[in-house]
Design a protein around this motif. Sequence first.
Motif, short mmCIF file in Angstrom:
data_model
loop_
_atom_site.label_atom_id
_atom_site.label_comp_id
_atom_site.label_asym_id
_atom_site.label_seq_id
_atom_site.Cartn_x
_atom_site.Cartn_y
_atom_site.Cartn_z
N HIS A 65 -40.99 20.79 -75.48
CA HIS A 65 -41.61 22.06 -75.87
C HIS A 65 -41.00 23.25 -75.13
CE1 HIS A 65 -44.45 19.50 -77.92
NE2 HIS A 65 -44.77 18.91 -76.78
N GLY A 66 -39.72 23.16 -74.89
CA GLY A 66 -39.01 24.30 -74.29
C GLY A 66 -39.18 24.43 -72.80
N LYS A 67 -39.66 23.41 -72.11
CA LYS A 67 -39.87 23.54 -70.66
C LYS A 67 -38.75 22.95 -69.83
CE LYS A 67 -44.79 23.86 -71.01
NZ LYS A 67 -46.07 23.55 -70.52
N LYS A 68 -37.95 22.06 -70.40
CA LYS A 68 -36.86 21.42 -69.67
C LYS A 68 -35.56 21.54 -70.44
CE LYS A 68 -38.79 17.72 -66.85
NZ LYS A 68 -38.84 16.27 -66.65
N ILE A 69 -34.47 21.44 -69.67
CA ILE A 69 -33.13 21.41 -70.26
C ILE A 69 -32.52 20.06 -69.90
CG2 ILE A 69 -30.84 22.47 -70.27
CD1 ILE A 69 -32.23 25.10 -69.38
N PHE A 70 -32.07 19.33 -70.91
CA PHE A 70 -31.39 18.06 -70.70
C PHE A 70 -29.89 18.31 -70.81
CE2 PHE A 70 -34.58 14.48 -71.90
CZ PHE A 70 -35.47 14.96 -70.96
N VAL A 71 -29.14 17.80 -69.83
CA VAL A 71 -27.69 17.92 -69.83
C VAL A 71 -27.11 16.51 -69.81
CG1 VAL A 71 -25.67 18.84 -68.65
CG2 VAL A 71 -27.83 20.10 -68.57
N GLU A 72 -26.38 16.15 -70.88
CA GLU A 72 -25.72 14.85 -70.93
C GLU A 72 -24.33 14.99 -70.30
OE1 GLU A 72 -24.68 11.18 -73.97
OE2 GLU A 72 -25.26 13.12 -74.81
N VAL A 73 -24.08 14.15 -69.29
CA VAL A 73 -22.85 14.26 -68.49
C VAL A 73 -22.07 12.96 -68.58
CG1 VAL A 73 -21.96 14.61 -66.15
CG2 VAL A 73 -23.99 15.86 -66.90
N GLU A 74 -20.73 13.08 -68.69
CA GLU A 74 -19.85 11.91 -68.64
C GLU A 74 -18.91 12.06 -67.46
OE1 GLU A 74 -17.27 11.57 -72.02
OE2 GLU A 74 -16.37 13.54 -71.68
N LYS A 75 -18.52 10.91 -66.87
CA LYS A 75 -17.53 10.90 -65.81
C LYS A 75 -16.89 9.52 -65.76
CE LYS A 75 -21.14 10.35 -62.29
NZ LYS A 75 -22.24 10.33 -63.23
N GLU A 76 -15.69 9.44 -65.15
CA GLU A 76 -14.99 8.16 -65.06
C GLU A 76 -14.21 8.10 -63.75
OE1 GLU A 76 -12.20 5.24 -67.81
OE2 GLU A 76 -12.40 7.34 -68.35
N PHE A 77 -14.26 6.93 -63.10
CA PHE A 77 -13.58 6.72 -61.83
C PHE A 77 -12.61 5.55 -61.92
CE2 PHE A 77 -17.37 8.94 -60.38
CZ PHE A 77 -16.81 9.85 -59.50
N LYS A 110 -14.66 2.65 -64.02
CA LYS A 110 -15.98 2.76 -64.62
C LYS A 110 -16.15 4.11 -65.29
CE LYS A 110 -20.90 2.25 -63.88
NZ LYS A 110 -21.95 2.02 -62.91
N PHE A 111 -16.59 4.05 -66.54
CA PHE A 111 -16.96 5.22 -67.32
C PHE A 111 -18.48 5.24 -67.41
CE2 PHE A 111 -18.24 7.10 -71.35
CZ PHE A 111 -17.62 8.33 -71.29
N SER A 112 -19.10 6.39 -67.18
CA SER A 112 -20.56 6.43 -67.27
C SER A 112 -21.03 7.73 -67.91
CB SER A 112 -21.18 6.29 -65.88
OG SER A 112 -20.82 7.38 -65.06
N LYS A 113 -22.19 7.63 -68.53
CA LYS A 113 -22.89 8.79 -69.10
C LYS A 113 -24.30 8.78 -68.53
CE LYS A 113 -20.80 8.96 -73.69
NZ LYS A 113 -21.09 8.91 -75.12
N ASN A 114 -24.81 9.95 -68.23
CA ASN A 114 -26.20 10.05 -67.79
C ASN A 114 -26.77 11.39 -68.25
OD1 ASN A 114 -24.30 10.88 -65.55
ND2 ASN A 114 -26.18 11.83 -64.85
N CYS A 146 -22.84 25.74 -70.71
CA CYS A 146 -23.14 24.82 -69.63
C CYS A 146 -21.82 24.43 -68.95
CB CYS A 146 -23.85 23.58 -70.15
SG CYS A 146 -24.27 22.40 -68.87
N TRP A 147 -21.78 24.56 -67.62
CA TRP A 147 -20.59 24.23 -66.85
C TRP A 147 -20.96 23.33 -65.69
CZ3 TRP A 147 -21.92 28.98 -68.61
CH2 TRP A 147 -21.05 29.58 -69.52
N ILE A 148 -20.09 22.40 -65.40
CA ILE A 148 -20.27 21.54 -64.24
C ILE A 148 -19.12 21.83 -63.29
CG2 ILE A 148 -20.39 19.16 -63.42
CD1 ILE A 148 -21.54 18.43 -66.17
N ILE A 149 -19.48 22.22 -62.05
CA ILE A 149 -18.47 22.63 -61.07
C ILE A 149 -18.76 21.99 -59.72
CG2 ILE A 149 -18.00 24.82 -62.24
CD1 ILE A 149 -19.80 26.21 -60.16
N ASN A 150 -17.85 22.19 -58.79
CA ASN A 150 -18.01 21.77 -57.39
C ASN A 150 -18.27 20.27 -57.24
OD1 ASN A 150 -17.67 24.44 -56.53
ND2 ASN A 150 -19.84 24.85 -56.74
N HIS A 151 -17.51 19.46 -57.93
CA HIS A 151 -17.67 18.01 -57.83
C HIS A 151 -17.08 17.52 -56.51
CE1 HIS A 151 -16.59 13.76 -59.35
NE2 HIS A 151 -17.83 13.77 -58.92
#
Length: 190
Positions: free
Chosen positions: A126-138, A22-26, A42-47
Amino acid sequence: MGFQNQSYREIITKAVIGRGRKFSKNIDHIRSESKPSSILGCWIINHRYHAKKKGDIGVEVVGKYDINVWYSHSDNSKTDVVSETVEYKELVKLSIKDDNYLDDEFEVYAKAIQQPNCLECKIVEHGKKIFVEVEKEFLIEVVGETKLCVKVDPDGCEVEDEEEDWDLELSDDDFKDVDPDFLDKKDEED
């Protein structure tokens, strides 16, 4: 089949009885202390994750990872890092299933063939949130006990009792390039 026909045997063994991928994006939402001006990295660590069989549907992968966003604020005059742990559940359906397993005890193996990776990181609302689009596959494999039927060779196996004759003796040709004064020359150089 049984033992009436002596040219076949039933073997009980462990084998892969299910496989899925399965490949997914969120999109993950992150709040920062200060109003961001721009995203610098932006870095994604400690999975970390584990998997368990979920009935006949498939395998559920439960995990979490840390998102670190480096951003500027105060009109790009200062920088900061916001870090957030994101938890997830992914249901991976088994595309290959063998229903001829013997019991309900399974071993589930999950491998992240694509670790969580940031595709896009942007400032929204309006600059209050940060959206991070992430992909992963298992990739998932389910191992269970199953029965195999194998044909037996009526002539049996040809097994040689004698060890193979390895020619390990050295000949004069093996020594022709050896310098007998090698050690003496080394001592002279020191």
